[in-house]
Structure formats: C-alpha cells, structure tokens
Write an enzyme that holds these catalytic residues in place. Structure first.
Site, mmCIF file in Angstrom:
data_model
loop_
_atom_site.group_PDB
_atom_site.id
_atom_site.type_symbol
_atom_site.label_atom_id
_atom_site.label_comp_id
_atom_site.label_asym_id
_atom_site.label_seq_id
_atom_site.Cartn_x
_atom_site.Cartn_y
_atom_site.Cartn_z
ATOM 1 N N SER A 84 90.970 -6.098 -23.226
ATOM 2 C CA SER A 84 90.463 -4.753 -23.349
ATOM 3 C C SER A 84 91.133 -3.908 -24.422
ATOM 4 C CB SER A 84 90.615 -4.035 -22.001
ATOM 5 O OG SER A 84 91.980 -3.922 -21.644
ATOM 6 N N LYS B 203 96.732 3.057 -26.908
ATOM 7 C CA LYS B 203 95.528 2.728 -26.126
ATOM 8 C C LYS B 203 95.144 3.923 -25.249
ATOM 9 C CE LYS B 203 93.742 -0.949 -23.073
ATOM 10 N NZ LYS B 203 94.045 -2.202 -22.374
ATOM 11 N N SER C 155 94.715 -8.708 -21.776
ATOM 12 C CA SER C 155 94.177 -7.661 -22.653
ATOM 13 C C SER C 155 95.023 -7.271 -23.850
ATOM 14 C CB SER C 155 93.901 -6.401 -21.845
ATOM 15 O OG SER C 155 92.665 -6.536 -21.212
HETATM 16 N N1 GLN Z 1 89.616 -9.768 -19.267
HETATM 17 C C1 GLN Z 1 90.398 -9.394 -18.142
HETATM 18 C C2 GLN Z 1 89.610 -8.511 -17.206
HETATM 19 O O1 GLN Z 1 88.551 -8.168 -17.533
HETATM 20 C C3 GLN Z 1 91.689 -8.787 -18.566
HETATM 21 C C4 GLN Z 1 91.736 -7.319 -18.615
HETATM 22 C C5 GLN Z 1 93.089 -6.771 -18.890
HETATM 23 O O2 GLN Z 1 94.041 -7.496 -19.144
HETATM 24 N N2 GLN Z 1 93.208 -5.473 -18.781
HETATM 25 O O3 GLN Z 1 90.059 -8.185 -16.148
#
Ligand code: GLN
Length: 478
Positions: free
Chosen positions: A151, A76, A175
């Site tokens: 994400s 990532k 994410s």
């Molecule tokens: N959807 C969540 C957010 O927008 C999770 C993001 C994540 O786990 N990095 O914060």
C-alpha cells in the site's frame, strides 16, 4: 546549478555541511521535480505549502550535525503530522486534520528533516497496488501503465521519481517491501516493536510497522536509526538491542515453488545467492514448511483487527458524517459513503471470523498457525543468520490487471506476509545483476530481493544489504 540527480541522503548531507547547497535550494529542487512529475504519477496527495519556509528556517538557524538535518522527505498518508490533513487514502478522513505528531514525526522533526508532503496509499493500507486509494492509483515511474505497488506505493514512487530523498511507509503484510521492489528502491519493514506505532492510523495493530524507504541501504539505515526506539506512547515498542556481529555469516536461500514465479525473478535469486557466496557467505537452502499458510492466516487475522480498529469511524468521533433517520442509519450511511469496497470487504470478513461460533474455527486457529510459522523461523535461524527470497512473484503489474480479483491481489503477499507472521525484520532491495542496468528486467522494470533476519536483526540486514549493494553496483559497471 549543480546536478542533483542521483543524490542520496548521505551525499546531500555532505553538500549541506560543506555549505555547497542550502536546505532551501535542496527543497526547491524536489518541489520542482514533484511539480513536473506528480501530475502523471500521483505519488503525492498533497505537497505541503510550508516545506520551503521550513527549509529556510533551518538555513537561518544553521545546519545541524544530525544525519537527516535539512533532508526533504515524503510521509505516507497514514502517519500523523500535527495540523496537516491525514486521510489514510480514504474519503472517511478526507478532511481530518491531525491533532498531534506521530512519534516518528516528532523524532524526524527534532532530527531536522523537512516534510515535502503526504503520499498516496491503498485505503487504510489495505492493498498491494494503491488502486484501493480513494484518490486514484499511483503510477509506476518506470512505466506509467503499471502500478507502483502498495500500500505504500505513493512513498515508493516519490523516492523513485526523485521527488524526495527518503520516505516513510508502513508495512502490515508487505506494504513497504513490495512497492519498494516495484519501484527499484530500498524498503525496510522493521521488527515488530522496533519503531513506535503511536500516531500511525491503525490497520492491523499486531502487524503494523512504520519503516524507511530510500534509494540506498545506507540511507534506509539513517532513517531507521532516527525513528527507532521504545516509546511510552506504544506499549509494544522496545529499544533495539545490539545485534551480535559475526565474521562468517550463513545465508539460507528459501525453497519455494518456482512455478508461480516469473522466470527472471527465479534467476535473480540464483544470481544473488552466487553473489553472496562470492562475498564469502556460506549458502544453504532452507525450508519453512508452514509459511504456505501465511497468506490464508494473514487474511483471517488482519481483517479481524481491521474490523475492530475501523469501528471508531462511525461519524461521531472522527471524519465524515452522513445523517440518517436514526443513529443506526447515521452509522450505516457514514460508513457506506466513507469506506471503499475493499475496506468494507475486510470489515465484513473480520467481523465474521470474530463472531461467536466462528471465532475458534477461524481466528483462534489462525493464531495457532501464526505460532507455528514463528517456530519455523526460529528453527531455521538456529542454522542460518539471514534468509533470502523473492519479494514478489512478478514485477510491477498493469493497472487494472488484478484490481477486480481480490484473491489474486492477496497472493501479492505470498513472500512478504511470512516475516510479518513471525514479527521479523525484512528488507527489500534492488537486484542489480551484471549486464542489467540497476537491476531491471528486459522491459526495464525493477526486481527486488528480500532479506529476512531474526528479531531485532536490522543491523545485520543493513550490513548484508550494503555488501550486496556495493558488490552489485560494481558488477553493473563492469
Ligand atoms: N497487501 C497486503 C494487504 O492488503 C499488505 C498491506 C500492508 O502491508 N499494509 O493487506
């Protein structure tokens, strides 16, 4: 050439040690797949030029015994690899080159893994669809009109499109698990502290965790074992204590409001509970009364941490610089040009909840609720060993469907944020139901199942996950 489709890390390792394939050939296979598929899917932001030569080096040195030796992986775009660009999906860091390796990268390098490239993500890991990436969304390999989740959508899609054998993602509120479920793969959010965060570009430091994404539970376990452990560079990290393995296990099925959840997902939970029962687990329904506050509290606590973590991107220390007429204008111009809308929204929200006068009303209160959620889990874990629940309330949604409605997007975290509030390990794995090939719904879209364990219960998650995976792939063939 042999058929390399459906290869797992486990199988690839056997081919490598039996000398039926070289690391170079294996790497070339994935590079070719990426070349064919990435233009449509946009899982990778960059494919590393040295992947093939790194593989050749390993072949020359001789293939080692380590379980990841010669295995091509995707990383990532918020995990630092020395000398490579690391942009966190943001324009702010478009030209930023990492000056050191993240601890997980050091560990993977010494384990002999090969890095194919860096994968797309929502900017600074904020989002649930990769649509917040400054470099366009990643499409779902099962349906190019749909999102891959986020994400870590790029990493999930990279595994699902057979563009690598395994990947690293990061999970702050879901994410790793949500994109894994949207793309039909396995994703593990480790216990907070089980994996070092050194070299992970921070979103919300009391939530962020790096974790594995792979095709099978066994492969996720191999990657987790290679990256876990305490690290002097991260004072919140710790080694994973051995987990007590028991013969008879009790699984709690989370009670939740079925109305807002796709019917096929509700059914998949019922079926999964039945599968566990048939496997000999004791099943009961459990309640976590305060987890309904997880999403509201998560969206107070994490923006607060975001506003502080992202303060360093000021045009002076890292990344983009836009010159203004004064220092203040430098900051403003740089941050306006470098950050996308969602990132700015969260910085404003976070600054607000931390400001004098509002701190107690919002931030301090959300911290207290976080403690109540922790206690809810502690109480339930007195009676059950693990909890199952949906990962998400729907399958992968259409690109654009939620992009302009932040609150809808935040609700994506409804099933994944609770485990993060309590710093617990949780895994998403594909639901495979009898008669439905590889756990897809009627339209062929993957559905995920979430298993949550007590702190440092990763081993337990892997044991339960492997049994479920084995049983359901048997059913699938029947
Ligand atoms: N959807 C969540 C957010 O927008 C999770 C993001 C994540 O786990 N990095 O914060």
């Amino acid at each position: 050439m042999m058929d390399l489709q459906n290869l797992t890390i486990k199988k690839a390792r056997k081919l490598l040690t039996d000398k039926e394939i070289s690391a170079r050939e294996l790497t070339a296979y994935y590079l070719k797949n990426i070349e064919e598929k990435n233009k449509d899917i946009n899982a990778y932001l960059e494919v590393f030029e040295d992947a093939l030569s790194e593989a050749e080096k390993l072949d020359k040195e001789g293939i080692g015994e380590q379980p990841l030796f010669g295995i091509p992986m995707a990383i990532k775009d918020n995990i630092l690899i020395k000398g490579k660009t690391c942009s966190a999906g943001s324009k702010m860091l478009q030209n930023y080159r990492a000056s050191y390796d993240a601890t997980v990268i050091k560990k993977l390098k010494s384990a002999g893994a090969i890095f194919l490239g860096r994968t797309n993500m929502d900017e600074f890991a904020m989002g649930a669809s990769t649509e917040n990436s400054a470099y366009e969304a990643t499409k779902n390999p099962y349906d190019l009109t749909r999102v891959s989740g986020g994400s870590s959508g790029g990493s999930a899609a990279a595994v699902a499109m057979d563009g690598c054998l395994g990947a690293l993602g990061s999970d702050t509120g879901g994410s790793i698990r949500q994109p894994a479920s949207f793309c039909g793969i396995v994703g593990l959010n480790p216990t907070y502290g089980a994996v070092s965060r050194s070299g992970l570009i921070a979103m919300a430091s009391s939530f962020d965790q790096i974790g594995p994404m792979a095709k099978t539970v066994e492969d996720a376990e191999i990657i987790f074992n290679a990256i876990k452990g305490s690290d002097p560079m991260d004072s919140t990290s710790s080694s994973t204590p051995d987990f007590d393995e028991k013969k008879m296990l009790k699984i709690g099925v989370l009670k939740y409001d079925k109305n807002g959840v796709d019917e096929e997902i509700n059914k998949s939970i019922e079926k999964s509970a039945k599968i566990f029962k048939d496997l000999g687990y004791e099943i009961s329904e459990i309640e976590l009364p305060n987890i309904k506050y997880s999403v509201p509290c998560y969206y107070i606590l994490t923006p607060a941490e975001v506003s502080s973590n992202l303060a360093r991107f000021d045009g002076v220390k890292y990344g983009l610089f836009k010159e203004g007429k004064s220092l203040t204008e430098d900051y403003m111009k740089t941050r306006e040009a470098g950050f996308g809308l969602e990132t700015r929204r969260r910085i404003i929200l976070g600054t607000y909840v931390l400001s004098a006068g509002y701190y107690d009303a919002y931030y301090a209160k959300a911290q207290k609720v976080r403690e109540l959620i922790r206690r809810d889990f502690e109480n339930v874990f007195k009676n059950v060993d693990a909890i199952i629940s949906p990962v998400s309330s729907s399958v992968a949604f259409k690109i654009g469907e939620k992009a302009n409605d932040p609150l809808k997007m935040y609700l994506e975290d409804i099933f994944t944020a609770p485990a993060k509030m309590a710093e617990l390990p949780a895994m998403s794995l594909p639901v495979r139901q009898a008669g439905i090939p590889s756990g897809h719904n009627a339209e062929g879209l993957p559905i995920g199942l979430q298993i949550i364990a007590p702190r440092f219960g990763e081993k337990l998650l892997f044991e339960i996950g492997k049994k479920y995976e084995h049983d359901t792939s048997k059913n699938q063939m029947a």
